[in-house]
Design an enzyme around this catalytic site. Structure first.
Site, PDB file in Angstrom:
ATOM      1  NE  ARG A 245      -3.927  -2.251   1.978  1.00  0.00           N
ATOM      2  CZ  ARG A 245      -4.573  -2.986   2.868  1.00  0.00           C
ATOM      3  NH1 ARG A 245      -4.233  -2.902   4.148  1.00  0.00           N
ATOM      4  NH2 ARG A 245      -5.546  -3.792   2.502  1.00  0.00           N
ATOM      5  CG  PHE A 364      -4.345  -1.351  -7.864  1.00  0.00           C
ATOM      6  CD1 PHE A 364      -3.945  -0.217  -7.204  1.00  0.00           C
ATOM      7  CD2 PHE A 364      -3.841  -1.568  -9.144  1.00  0.00           C
ATOM      8  CE1 PHE A 364      -3.075   0.687  -7.776  1.00  0.00           C
ATOM      9  CE2 PHE A 364      -2.961  -0.676  -9.726  1.00  0.00           C
ATOM     10  CZ  PHE A 364      -2.580   0.451  -9.040  1.00  0.00           C
ATOM     11  CD  GLU A 365      -1.087  -3.550  -3.879  1.00  0.00           C
ATOM     12  OE1 GLU A 365      -1.589  -4.480  -3.222  1.00  0.00           O
ATOM     13  OE2 GLU A 365       0.004  -3.644  -4.438  1.00  0.00           O
ATOM     14  N   GLY A 366      -6.380  -2.997  -2.115  1.00  0.00           N
ATOM     15  CA  GLY A 366      -7.429  -2.692  -1.152  1.00  0.00           C
ATOM     16  C   GLY A 366      -8.093  -1.387  -1.514  1.00  0.00           C
TER      17      GLY A 366
END
Length: 381
Positions: A245, A364-366
């Site tokens: 992140r 993306f990446e949460g």
């Protein structure tokens, strides 16, 4: 315009200068050729970045890495993203893919694979998401079942794999048991019988690097490619994502910086009503807000990185950085299009590409909604 960075050492300053030289030569001169239309893959580029030492920077020198603190590594990513976001994201994902082996692998596993990974001789991908298990990673269904030889046969579907079909290895997460403690991590080869990649997704942006699905139809991953213990996969994945992140936060900041630079340059050239448009207060204030957003984003990811470097908890700060930086990138790139007026909506200038590229960084990446959930849960604890 180059960012005037506060860097901790002369070595770090030299590294940023090297990064700018490489990025200007290898990325800025090629980005338009590969991001137009459906995009074409930049063959050989990641090998070049590996040869310059940019793919293993945050890992210890004794493992074959660059031994750089995370606050420096992230600023390298920012410089790359300011020239070509798709490449910077792939470099970040490569670092994310090395994390399980570098952090949870045995000494024998690390000695066997890690040097070539950190040198960029092998470039990685991260295979966690599935069609029905994106933000809810614990819901994944792809299974790894031991065969008579003690190896694992993988069956199931994976999705949203950055560098899919091009990477040399994947950090693969598959189910070996039930529940959240029934997921394991594997270092899967990029080419395996029984592994087939889907057609690259037709994305809004980041065209130069493919994002694909993958189907595992009984493909065998050898037992010595299990990273950590069976059932440890989800904790490995989440630990890796904290670092990942921050990588995306830095990429988003670099993209926002590029949009700001383009807007400032245009505002100093374009004239309206007898003066440069930068001299009109309404537009000058817009540029000021864009600059404030970029500076704030950079400060946020550097705060989280310095916590990581100090060995103190930084998970909440990583989610804050991902949230703040990617939201800033979306706002700044949108405002950059506004500064350019009608020209900003054309492909004659790069700001329309920046705006398209910024959107995925909120996902993306949460997703940023998941980041808010992560942050709020820290307070509940």
């Amino acid at each position: 315009m180059p960012v005037d960075r506060l860097l901790p050492t002369d070595e770090a300053r030299a590294l940023i200068e090297l990064t700018r030289e490489v990025a200007d030569k290898e990325l800025a001169t090629r980005v338009d050729d590969h991001e137009r239309g459906d995009g074409t893959y930049p063959e050989g580029l990641f090998g070049t970045l590996g040869e310059t030492g940019l793919l293993g920077l945050p890992y210890p020198e004794e493992q074959g890495g660059g031994g750089q603190p995370y606050e420096v590594y992230l600023q390298v990513l920012e410089e790359l993203a300011a020239r070509w976001a798709a490449v910077a994201v792939t470099v970040s994902v490569h670092g994310l893919s090395c994390f399980p082996l570098a952090t949870f692998g045995t000494a024998e596993q690390q000695e066997r694979w890690l040097p070539s990974m950190l040198a960029g001789e092998m470039v990685g991908g991260y295979s966690l998401s599935e069609p029905q298990a994106g933000s809810d990673a614990a819901a994944l269904r792809c299974r790894a079942v031991k065969d008579d030889a003690g190896d694992y046969r993988i069956t199931g579907e994976k999705a949203w794999i950055t560098h899919g079909g091009k990477a040399d290895f994947y950090a693969l997460f598959a189910r070996t048991g039930e529940g959240s403690r029934g997921i394991s991590c594997f270092l899967a080869p990029g080419q395996t019988d029984g592994l087939v990649f889907g057609k690259p997704e037709e994305k809004m942006g980041l065209h130069g690097v493919p994002t694909t699905s993958a189907t595992w139809d009984g493909g065998v991953v050898e037992a010595d490619r299990l990273i950590g213990q069976e059932g440890q996969g989800l904790s490995i994945a989440f630990a890796a994502l904290d670092s990942g992140r921050l990588g995306i936060a830095a990429c988003a900041t670099g993209l926002a910086q590029a949009a700001l630079d383009a807007a400032v340059e245009y505002a100093n050239e374009r004239q309206a009503f007898g003066k440069k448009i930068v001299d009109h207060q309404g537009l000058g204030f817009l540029l000021a807000d864009m600059a404030a957003a970029v500076d704030s984003a950079r400060a946020t990811y550097l705060d989280a990185a310095r916590r990581r470097d100090a060995g103190v908890p930084y998970s909440r700060q990583a989610s804050v950085a991902k949230l703040i930086c990617t939201d800033a990138a979306m706002k700044v790139t949108t405002d950059a299009v506004q500064v350019f007026g009608g020209y900003g909506y054309t492909r004659d200038f790069p700001v329309e590409r920046y705006m398209r590229e910024a959107k995925i960084m909120q996902i993306f990446e949460g997703t940023n909604q998941i980041q808010r959930l992560v942050i709020s849960r820290h307070f509940a604890r």
